[in-house]
Scaffold this active site. Structure first.
Site, PDB file in Angstrom:
ATOM      1  N   CYS A  81      18.356   8.964   5.501  1.00 17.04           N
ATOM      2  CA  CYS A  81      18.737   7.486   5.534  1.00 17.04           C
ATOM      3  C   CYS A  81      20.311   7.462   6.286  1.00 17.04           C
ATOM      4  O   CYS A  81      20.450   6.389   6.563  1.00 17.04           O
ATOM      5  CB  CYS A  81      18.720   6.800   4.479  1.00 17.04           C
ATOM      6  SG  CYS A  81      17.062   6.434   3.679  1.00 17.04           S
TER       7      CYS A  81
ATOM      8  N   ARG B 124       7.020  -5.332  -7.020  1.00 12.50           N
ATOM      9  CA  ARG B 124       7.149  -6.627  -7.432  1.00 12.50           C
ATOM     10  C   ARG B 124       8.602  -7.039  -7.813  1.00 12.50           C
ATOM     11  O   ARG B 124       8.839  -8.351  -7.899  1.00 12.50           O
ATOM     12  CB  ARG B 124       6.235  -7.320  -8.467  1.00 12.50           C
ATOM     13  CG  ARG B 124       4.796  -7.299  -7.904  1.00 12.50           C
ATOM     14  CD  ARG B 124       4.080  -7.791  -9.096  1.00 12.50           C
ATOM     15  NE  ARG B 124       3.783  -6.653 -10.381  1.00 12.50           N
ATOM     16  CZ  ARG B 124       3.094  -6.086 -10.440  1.00 12.50           C
ATOM     17  NH1 ARG B 124       2.070  -5.896  -9.633  1.00 12.50           N
ATOM     18  NH2 ARG B 124       2.678  -5.099 -11.592  1.00 12.50           N
TER      19      ARG B 124
ATOM     20  N   ALA C 122      19.682  -2.447  -5.734  1.00 13.07           N
ATOM     21  CA  ALA C 122      20.709  -2.027  -6.769  1.00 13.07           C
ATOM     22  C   ALA C 122      21.728  -1.147  -5.956  1.00 13.07           C
ATOM     23  O   ALA C 122      22.916  -1.067  -6.295  1.00 13.07           O
ATOM     24  CB  ALA C 122      19.887  -0.926  -7.396  1.00 13.07           C
TER      25      ALA C 122
ATOM     26  N   SER D  34      10.267   1.005   5.395  1.00 10.41           N
ATOM     27  CA  SER D  34       9.629   0.089   6.498  1.00 10.41           C
ATOM     28  C   SER D  34       9.707   0.851   7.821  1.00 10.41           C
ATOM     29  O   SER D  34      10.116   1.964   7.741  1.00 10.41           O
ATOM     30  CB  SER D  34      10.197  -1.313   6.651  1.00 10.41           C
ATOM     31  OG  SER D  34      11.406  -1.362   6.767  1.00 10.41           O
TER      32      SER D  34
ATOM     33  N   LEU E 280       3.719  -0.244  -8.619  1.00 11.39           N
ATOM     34  CA  LEU E 280       3.372  -1.603  -8.497  1.00 11.39           C
ATOM     35  C   LEU E 280       4.453  -2.566  -9.172  1.00 11.39           C
ATOM     36  O   LEU E 280       4.626  -3.780  -8.653  1.00 11.39           O
ATOM     37  CB  LEU E 280       2.088  -1.805  -8.941  1.00 11.39           C
ATOM     38  CG  LEU E 280       0.924  -1.176  -7.946  1.00 11.39           C
ATOM     39  CD1 LEU E 280      -0.586  -1.536  -8.432  1.00 11.39           C
ATOM     40  CD2 LEU E 280       1.070  -1.386  -6.326  1.00 11.39           C
ATOM     41  N   GLN E 281       4.818  -1.992 -10.462  1.00 10.43           N
ATOM     42  CA  GLN E 281       5.849  -3.131 -10.913  1.00 10.43           C
ATOM     43  C   GLN E 281       7.175  -2.921 -10.224  1.00 10.43           C
ATOM     44  O   GLN E 281       7.815  -4.130  -9.930  1.00 10.43           O
ATOM     45  CB  GLN E 281       6.250  -2.158 -12.455  1.00 10.43           C
ATOM     46  CG  GLN E 281       7.406  -2.938 -13.301  1.00 10.43           C
ATOM     47  CD  GLN E 281       7.637  -1.937 -14.468  1.00 10.43           C
ATOM     48  OE1 GLN E 281       6.993  -1.274 -14.897  1.00 10.43           O
ATOM     49  NE2 GLN E 281       8.727  -2.686 -15.043  1.00 10.43           N
TER      50      GLN E 281
END
Length: 396
Positions: A150, A51, A322, A212, A47-48
């Protein structure tokens, strides 16, 4: 002596499709609060990161108030498979229809398909279901890639180019419909469960905060197809491509099916490796691209001046903030060159294999440069790169 041009290959249509829902960081916080102990170190870490990703909204096939997100237990591989083979196929068909419409090519004219996904592993492959729904010819030549993650959006471009080039050697037309689809958000419940049991916050899986859902497609034609199709307008000419592996990084990015669900590994040092891998492959392919550009000049055209990194707009896979920042820093790219990648990442997140094609789709509407380079990264660590000439900008 002027080099002989390679077979002429053109992207004649592009299409991308996002599902209708958008999820923000607060949505994942609330979902975790419903099912997890928020004091666990793995959940705290996830959760860090959630955000701080720089993603404002991620595209999702379903909101967190319905479907798998409301079940008491994470969905099984079987449930996810069944869901993909309906919802994922429908999303892919929509992207393909957009690409076919722009290419001005009817489904019955398609000679080959090349598909990719890492979020479905059924047999027959989902490409079979897409072809059936689009009513492609029964004898269409199908290829479905696996294991490229990816990097898959450019992997299917590379595979399509090789197929189209082979058809050119046989003097046969090739009209290739290529597509990528990923449904990542159905895995979020499992990612949360794995984060909750992680006692080491440094090893917590952060995939739930990044990925997503989306589909993308393109039509690639060789010169024999264009000679028959007078109303087809090329968007890009594909002139050079290549791939490479970063040594000793095979375990840094993984995604595989486990008995309890899909498992993902994303090593914290991936951005360090990707930013240092992209320069060498660019430097290797650039002279080959320049040769192909020169070989296509008419006698009345000016010679090509040497090209450099800043002569290209970049369709960079938005794998993470990043990663984008690292590539921008090491190659000294301007914000304008990466605007499309940053915008897709900020507003839709990382849709795995489909992302780089979506960036390319957006970029051709905004680019002012004649030259475009597309780059993506995947498990291995693999680096894929393609050089394209914008057919709507009349300069060398």
């Amino acid at each position: 002596m002027q080099p002989n041009p390679s077979p002429a290959l053109y992207i004649t249509g592009l299409g991308s499709q996002y599902p209708p829902y958008l999820l923000g960081p607060r949505d994942l916080d609330q979902l975790a609060g419903r099912f997890c102990d928020l004091n666990r170190p793995g959940i705290k870490k996830l959760l860090q990161v959630n955000r701080s990703t720089g993603i404002e909204t991620r595209s999702a096939i379903l909101p967190y108030e319905s479907g798998f997100a409301t079940q008491p237990d994470p969905p099984s591989i079987s449930e996810i498979d069944q869901f993909f083979r309906q919802a994922g196929v429908d999303l892919t068909v929509q992207a393909c229809q957009k690409a076919l419409k722009e290419a001005n090519i009817a489904p019955e004219q398609i000679t080959h398909t090349v598909g990719v996904t890492c979020t479905n592993q059924g047999n027959p492959g989902y490409d079979f279901l897409v072809a059936r729904q689009l009513k492609l010819p029964l004898n269409v030549d199908r290829t479905l890639l696996h294991g490229v993650g990816c990097a898959g959006g450019l992997s299917i471009l590379r595979a399509a180019a090789q197929i189209a080039g082979g058809a050119s050697l046989r003097r046969k037309p090739a009209r290739i419909l290529a597509f990528a689809c990923e449904l990542c958000t159905p895995n979020v419940r499992h990612y949360l469960s794995m984060a909750e049991i992680s006692v080491d916050s440094d090893r917590a899986n952060i995939a739930a905060a990044l990925f997503s859902d989306a589909a993308a497609a393109f039509v690639l034609c060789n010169e024999y197809a264009l000679a028959q199709d007078e109303q087809v307008t090329p968007q890009f000419e594909l002139l050079e491509w290549g791939c490479d592996l970063v040594p000793d990084t095979a375990e840094h990015m993984t995604f595989y099916a486990d008995i309890s669900g899909y498992q993902a590994t994303l090593h914290r040092e991936i951005p360090k490796y990707t930013k240092h891998a992209i320069g060498p492959i660019f430097d290797k392919l650039l002279p080959l691209y320049e040769e192909q550009v020169r070989s296509r000049l008419r006698p009345d055209q000016q010679p090509v001046t040497p090209l450099g990194i800043h002569d290209f707009d970049w369709a960079l896979h938005p794998g993470g903030k990043a990663i984008i920042d690292g590539v921008a820093d090491v190659l000294q790219l301007s914000e304008a060159q990466l605007q499309a990648s940053r915008e897709i990442y900020r507003t839709r997140g990382n849709s795995s294999s489909a992302s780089v094609l979506i960036v390319l789709d957006r970029l051709r509407l905004e680019s002012k440069k004649a030259h475009v380079v597309a780059a993506s990264f995947g498990p291995g660590l693999a680096v894929e790169m393609a050089f394209l000439k914008n057919c709507h900008i009349n300069q060398s």
